[in-house]
Design an enzyme around this catalytic site. Structure first.
Site, PDB file in Angstrom:
ATOM      1  N   ARG A  40      49.888 -10.120  36.725  1.00 46.27           N
ATOM      2  CA  ARG A  40      49.147 -11.193  36.073  1.00 46.27           C
ATOM      3  C   ARG A  40      50.017 -12.300  35.493  1.00 46.27           C
ATOM      4  O   ARG A  40      49.679 -13.477  35.618  1.00 46.27           O
ATOM      5  CB  ARG A  40      48.272 -10.602  34.955  1.00 46.27           C
ATOM      6  CG  ARG A  40      47.286  -9.577  35.461  1.00 46.27           C
ATOM      7  CD  ARG A  40      46.382  -9.050  34.360  1.00 46.27           C
ATOM      8  NE  ARG A  40      45.366 -10.014  33.973  1.00 46.27           N
ATOM      9  CZ  ARG A  40      44.351  -9.727  33.163  1.00 46.27           C
ATOM     10  NH1 ARG A  40      44.217  -8.527  32.663  1.00 46.27           N
ATOM     11  NH2 ARG A  40      43.467 -10.648  32.850  1.00 46.27           N
ATOM     12  N   HIS A  86      39.975 -11.082  42.591  1.00 47.51           N
ATOM     13  CA  HIS A  86      40.524 -11.066  41.230  1.00 47.51           C
ATOM     14  C   HIS A  86      39.443 -10.673  40.229  1.00 47.51           C
ATOM     15  O   HIS A  86      38.838 -11.531  39.591  1.00 47.51           O
ATOM     16  CB  HIS A  86      41.084 -12.454  40.893  1.00 47.51           C
ATOM     17  CG  HIS A  86      42.011 -12.457  39.711  1.00 47.51           C
ATOM     18  ND1 HIS A  86      43.310 -12.010  39.767  1.00 47.51           N
ATOM     19  CD2 HIS A  86      41.826 -12.887  38.438  1.00 47.51           C
ATOM     20  CE1 HIS A  86      43.885 -12.156  38.602  1.00 47.51           C
ATOM     21  NE2 HIS A  86      43.007 -12.677  37.766  1.00 47.51           N
ATOM     22  N   TYR A 130      29.684 -27.699  36.177  1.00 51.23           N
ATOM     23  CA  TYR A 130      29.635 -29.160  36.212  1.00 51.23           C
ATOM     24  C   TYR A 130      30.769 -29.783  37.023  1.00 51.23           C
ATOM     25  O   TYR A 130      30.714 -30.970  37.353  1.00 51.23           O
ATOM     26  CB  TYR A 130      29.706 -29.728  34.788  1.00 51.23           C
ATOM     27  CG  TYR A 130      28.544 -29.326  33.926  1.00 51.23           C
ATOM     28  CD1 TYR A 130      27.227 -29.613  34.301  1.00 51.23           C
ATOM     29  CD2 TYR A 130      28.751 -28.664  32.728  1.00 51.23           C
ATOM     30  CE1 TYR A 130      26.156 -29.238  33.500  1.00 51.23           C
ATOM     31  CE2 TYR A 130      27.697 -28.297  31.908  1.00 51.23           C
ATOM     32  CZ  TYR A 130      26.393 -28.578  32.305  1.00 51.23           C
ATOM     33  OH  TYR A 130      25.343 -28.215  31.514  1.00 51.23           O
TER      34      TYR A 130
END
Length: 821
Positions: A40, A86, A130
Site C-alpha cells: 500500500r 483494490h 460529480y
C-alpha cells in the site's frame, strides 16, 4: 431450553507447538508492517507507482478509458478498481485518482480530469459522482506493450482475474512524478523532476554504466544532467548541498522559496507580488497565517494582502506601508512563511524490499526494468513474426502449386481429408494446411500473391531485427534509448523550478531589489554603485551632476551600468578576468568616494578594470579582446565558464601592453579597432582565429608613432547601427557602420575622427542605436545621462560635437551604452 445447534465433540489437536506470546506478537507485527509497506504505502522503483495507482490505471485500460476516449464518471472508475483489484475502500481509491489528476501535485499528471479535483488552497475534490476522468496521454506510456508479455501478472484478491505486478513504464515515472507515503516505521518522499533532464541522465547511464553519481548531477562545476527537483508549482531551490546529499546518499533537505517580485505602485509605494509558492503549500492557509502575524505585530510594514490568483496561476499581492522597506518585509516573509524545507527520502521497493536509493540506483532500477521489458516484448514479437512467417510460407506453397492444391481440396471428402492430403503432398504443418483450406479463392490472384511475397519479406526482415536485438545487448539498449528520446520529444518541457546559487536560507542577493545601477571605479581601486534613476537624462553638452568625489590625486577610471542581479566578467588592463556579483558592491550616495575594490575583487597593484561583460550575454560564441599595442584575440566563451574569486588569465600581454576592450561575438561578423589618434580599422573577425586564454593574439591594426588602440566594436556585415566615437575632451560623433569598409587585418585603417587640440585623444568606441541611452562620466566624478539621438550623425574624418562639457583640468573617463533592447 433446547438449542438448534448440534453438539460438536471435542477433537484433540494432532500437534501443539508452544510459542512465546512476545515472539508471536513480534512476528505478526512484522508481517503486518511488510504487508503495508509492500501492498500500500511504497512505490515500486521500476514504474514509480503504488499498488492503488497501478490498479487504477490498469482498470482504466481494461475499461477503455484512454486519452482517446471520452471522460467517464470517476465513480465508475473507482467502482471498477475496487470491485476487481483494490478492495480497500472507495475513498482511498478516489483520493489516489484525484491526486493523479492534480497539476499542482504531479509534474506530469497521469489522469485527465474534468470537474473539481481540488486546489492549492487545500480545497478537497468534489464527490466522485460529480467528476469525470480519463487517462492522460503520458499514462498510456506506462501501460504501453502490456499485452505483449512484458510484465508478470498475478491473481487479483479473489482469484477471478489477473493484474500486473508492475507496469512496463516507458517513462521514468518515479523520478518524474515523485512519490510520498508513510508506511509502518518508514516513509518515502521523492520530489518530482523534469522529464527531459531525467531521460538525458538515463541515456548517459545506459552509455556509461560505470559512471559516478556526480556525473548525473548538473552543477555549476560539472556538466551533468539533473539540476535538481522540478516542482509543478515552480518556486526556487536555494541550497545545492541538499540536492547533492539527496542524489548521492538518498536523503537530503532542500530549502524551497516562493517566487516574488517587488513592484512600484502608481502612488509611489511598494508591493510584493508572489507568483509561485513552494511545493505542497496551502495558499489560503499561508495567507491567513501571514495576516495573523501582521495583526500580532510579528511582521511589520504590511498594510494589505490580496489573493488575485486565477486559473492562469498564483498571484498574491502584499501591499507595503508607505515609507516601509520592501526588502525588509520580503526578508520577514521568507523567514516565517514563504520558504519551506522539503525533506527528500528516496525510499522505494526493489525486489519487494524497501531500499533507500541514490540517484544512480533510481535510474538503474528503471533502466534494468526497461531492459527486461524490451527483451520480453522482442521475444513476444519474434514468436508472432515467426508464426506469421510460417503461415505465409504455407500460402506461398499454395500459390506456387495453385492448380494441384485446388484439385487436392476438390477431391477430398471433407476439410480434414483435404488438410491431410495437403500435408502429405507438400510437407505442410497442421496450421499451414488449415490456413490454406480456409483461404478464399480471391486470395489466389496474382496481385494477392505479390502482396503475400512482400509481406513475407517484411516479416523476415522483422525477424532478423528482433533476433539482432535479442542477441546483441547494444542493439537492445539502443532500442531503449530511441524510445526514451521519443518520450522526451513528445512530453518534455521547460523547468518550472529554478536553483538559486546561494545556499543560505535568505541570501543578500534575494534582499536586494533588482534595479539598474551605475558602477564607478577609480584609478586607486575605489568602487561603488548608485541607482541609475538618480541621474535624469540631459541634453548633450551638459556638465552632468556629481556622481563621485574621488580623494585628492585619484581619478575615475571606469563607469558602467548594470542590474543589481547581474553577474559580470570584469577584464583588467593586466589581462586578468574576475567574476563580479553587482549586488555585492556597496550602494553609496553620489558624493561618496566608494570602498576599496579589494573587498570584492582581488586586484593587484596598478590593476584597473577596462572592460565589463555581462554573463547573460555569453551563452555561446567568442570573446574578442583588443590590447593597447593593437593585438586582437578571440577566445571561446566556454573558456570562461569557471572564473574563480582570484581571477584567471584572459590574455597574455607584453610588458608595455595592456588590455583595453572586450566584445562578445558570434564568429560570423566583423571587428572594428579604434585608436587614440582617431584611426579605425574594420576586418572580418575570422581573420583573428580563435585562441586559448594564454595566447597573446594577432596584430589587428598597424599603429604609427605613439598611437595606441583604445576600443573594440563587434558588428555584423549588415549592421545598421552607428559607430559612436567620444574623445577625452568631451567631443563625439556617430557615423553609420556601413561607412567603414572591410579591410585586411593589420592595416592602418581609416580616419574616424579628428583628434586635434580641441577634441583630444579618443577614449571610447561603441556601436549604438538611436534609441540607446548613454552614461558618461568624467575623471573628476561628474556623471551625465543622455540619449544617442542627441548626438549628430556625421561622416568620417570630422570633429564632432560637444557631448559633455568638462572643465579644463577634467577629462572623460568612460562611457557606457544603456541598450534600449
Amino acid at each position: 431450553m433446547s438449542s438448534d445447534v448440534p453438539d460438536t465433540p471435542d477433537v484433540p489437536a494432532e500437534e501443539i507447538e508452544p510459542v512465546r506470546i512476545e515472539d508471536e506478537m513480534e512476528q505478526s507485527y512484522i508481517d503486518y508492517a511488510m504487508s503495508v509497506i509492500v501492498g500500500r504505502a511504497l512505490p515500486d522503483a521500476r514504474d514509480g507507482l503504488k499498488p492503488v495507482q497501478r490498479r487504477i490505471l490498469y482498470a482504466m485500460e481494461e475499461m477503455g478509458v484512454t486519452s482517446r476516449s471520452g471522460h467517464r464518471k470517476s465513480s465508475s472508475i473507482v467502482g471498477e478498481t475496487m470491485g476487481n483489484y483494490h478492495p480497500h475502500g472507495d475513498s482511498a481509491i478516489y483520493d489516489a485518482l484525484a491526486r493523479m489528476a492534480q497539476d499542482f501535485s504531479l509534474r506530469y499528471p497521469l489522469v485527465d480530469g474534468q470537474g473539481n479535483f481540488g486546489s492549492v488552497d487545500g480545497d478537497p475534490p468534489a464527490a466522485m459522482r460529480y467528476t469525470e476522468a480519463r487517462m492522460a496521454p503520458i499514462a498510456e506510456e506506462l501501460l504501453a506493450d502490456i499485452d505483449k508479455d512484458t510484465v508478470d501478472f498475478e491473481s487479483n484478491y479473489d482469484d477471478r482475474l489477473t493484474e500486473p505486478v508492475v507496469l512496463p513504464a516507458r517513462v521514468p515515472n518515479l523520478l518524474v512524478n515523485g512519490a510520498s507515503g508513510i508506511a509502518v516505521g518508514m516513509s518515502t518522499n521523492i520530489p518530482p523532476h523534469n522529464l527531459g533532464e531525467v531521460i538525458d541522465a538515463a541515456i548517459h547511464l545506459i552509455d556509461n554504466p560505470d559512471c559516478a553519481v556526480a556525473d548525473l548531477i548538473d552543477t555549476p562545476d560539472s556538466d551533468g544532467y539533473i539540476k535538481g527537483p522540478d516542482f509543478p508549482t515552480g518556486a526556487n531551490i536555494v541550497n545545492r548541498e541538499g540536492i547533492w546529499d539527496a542524489y548521492t546518499e538518498g536523503r537530503g533537505r532542500l530549502r524551497v522559496r516562493a517566487e516574488m517580485d517587488i513592484e512600484r505602485t502608481d502612488r509611489g509605494g511598494d508591493r510584493i507580488v508572489v507568483t509561485e509558492l513552494p511545493y505542497q503549500e496551502n495558499k489560503a492557509r499561508r495567507i491567513e497565517r501571514i495576516a495573523e502575524d501582521v495583526q500580532e505585530g510579528k511582521i511589520e510594514g504590511i498594510r494589505d494582502i490580496r489573493d488575485e490568483s486565477d486559473r492562469d496561476g498564483v498571484r498574491v499581492v502584499i501591499e507595503c506601508k508607505r515609507g516601509s522597506n520592501a526588502d525588509v518585509v520580503k526578508n520577514q516573509l521568507l523567514e516565517h512563511h514563504l520558504e519551506n524545507t522539503f525533506s527528500i527520502i528516496s525510499l522505494a521497493l526493489v525486489d519487494d524490499q524497501p531500499r533507500v536509493l541514490n540517484l544512480k540506483e533510481l535510474l538503474e532500477a528503471f533502466v534494468g526494468h526497461r531492459r527486461e521489458v524490451v527483451r520480453r516484448r522482442s521475444q513476444f514479437e519474434l514468436q508472432e513474426a515467426k508464426d506469421r512467417a510460417h503461415i505465409l510460407e504455407g500460402r506461398l506453397v499454395a500459390l506456387d502449386n495453385v492448380d494441384d492444391v485446388v484439385d487436392h481440396i476438390q477431391n477430398s471428402d471433407d476439410r480434414d481429408a483435404a488438410m491431410a492430403a495437403l500435408r502429405k503432398a507438400y510437407d505442410l504443418s497442421e496450421d499451414q494446411a488449415e490456413h490454406i483450406v480456409r483461404m478464399q479463392l480471391g486470395s489466389l490472384t496474382s496481385m494477392e500473391a505479390g502482396e503475400i511475397e512482400t509481406e513475407y519479406e517484411d516479416v523476415q526482415a522483422e525477424i532478423e531485427r528482433l533476433e539482432t536485438i535479442l542477441n546483441d545487448e547494444s542493439e537492445l539498449l539502443g532500442v531503449i534509448k530511441d524510445e526514451l528520446r521519443d518520450i522526451k520529444a513528445e512530453y518534455a518541457d521547460e523547468r518550472q523550478t529554478d536553483v538559486i546559487e546561494d545556499a543560505g536560507s535568505v541570501t543578500r542577493e534575494d534582499l536586494i531589489a533588482e534595479e539598474e545601477v551605475v558602477v564607478v571605479v577609480t584609478e586607486e581601486d575605489y568602487v561603488k554603485r548608485m541607482p541609475l534613476s538618480e541621474f535624469d537624462p540631459q541634453h548633450r553638452g551638459g556638465k552632468g551632476i556629481i556622481g563621485s568625489r574621488p580623494k585628492e590625486g585619484d581619478r575615475v577610471s571606469t563607469v558602467f551600468t548594470a542590474s543589481t542581479h547581474d553577474y559580470l566578467l570584469c577584464f583588467t588592463n593586466q589581462g586578468q578576468v574576475y567574476r563580479l556579483k553587482v549586488f555585492e558592491l556597496p550602494e553609496m550616495g553620489r558624493t561618496a568616494r566608494g570602498t576599496s575594490a579589494v573587498n570584492v575583487l582581488d586586484l593587484n597593484d596598478g590593476e584597473e578594470i577596462t572592460a565589463v561583460v555581462n554573463t547573460d550575454d555569453i551563452d555561446e560564441g567568442y570573446l574578442a579582446m583588443a590590447t593597447e599595442a593593437g593585438y586582437v584575440k578571440r577566445t571561446a566563451v566556454s573558456e570562461f565558464e569557471n572564473v574563480h574569486a582570484g581571477g584567471i588569465r584572459a590574455v597574455s600581454l607584453e610588458d608595455d601592453d595592456s588590455l583595453v576592450d572586450v566584445e562578445v561575438t558570434d564568429g560570423d561578423g566583423d571587428l572594428l579597432v579604434g585608436t587614440k589618434h582617431g584611426m579605425t580599422i574594420r576586418f572580418d573577425e575570422s581573420d583573428a582565429r580563435p585562441m586559448g586564454r594564454s595566447a597573446r593574439g594577432v596584430n589587428g591594426i598597424k599603429l604609427e608613432g605613439d598611437d595606441r588602440a583604445t576600443g573594440l566594436v563587434a558588428a555584423s556585415s549588415d549592421d545598421d547601427r552607428d559607430l559612436l566615437t567620444v574623445t577625452k575632451n568631451g567631443y563625439g560623433k556617430r557615423t553609420p557602420l556601413s561607412e567603414y569598409r572591410r579591410q585586411s587585418r593589420y592595416g592602418k585603417g581609416l580616419v574616424d575622427i579628428k583628434t586635434d587640440e580641441r577634441n583630444g585623444p579618443v577614449c571610447s568606441l561603441d556601436a549604438v542605436s538611436e534609441d540607446d541611452g548613454l552614461v558618461i562620466m568624467s575623471e573628476s566624478g561628474q556623471i551625465m545621462r543622455t540619449t544617442v539621438d542627441e548626438i549628430s550623425t556625421v561622416g568620417r574624418n570630422t570633429k564632432g560635437v560637444v557631448v559633455m562639457s568638462v572643465d579644463d583640468d577634467d577629462r572623460i573617463a568612460g562611457i557606457d551604452v544603456d541598450s534600449a533592447e
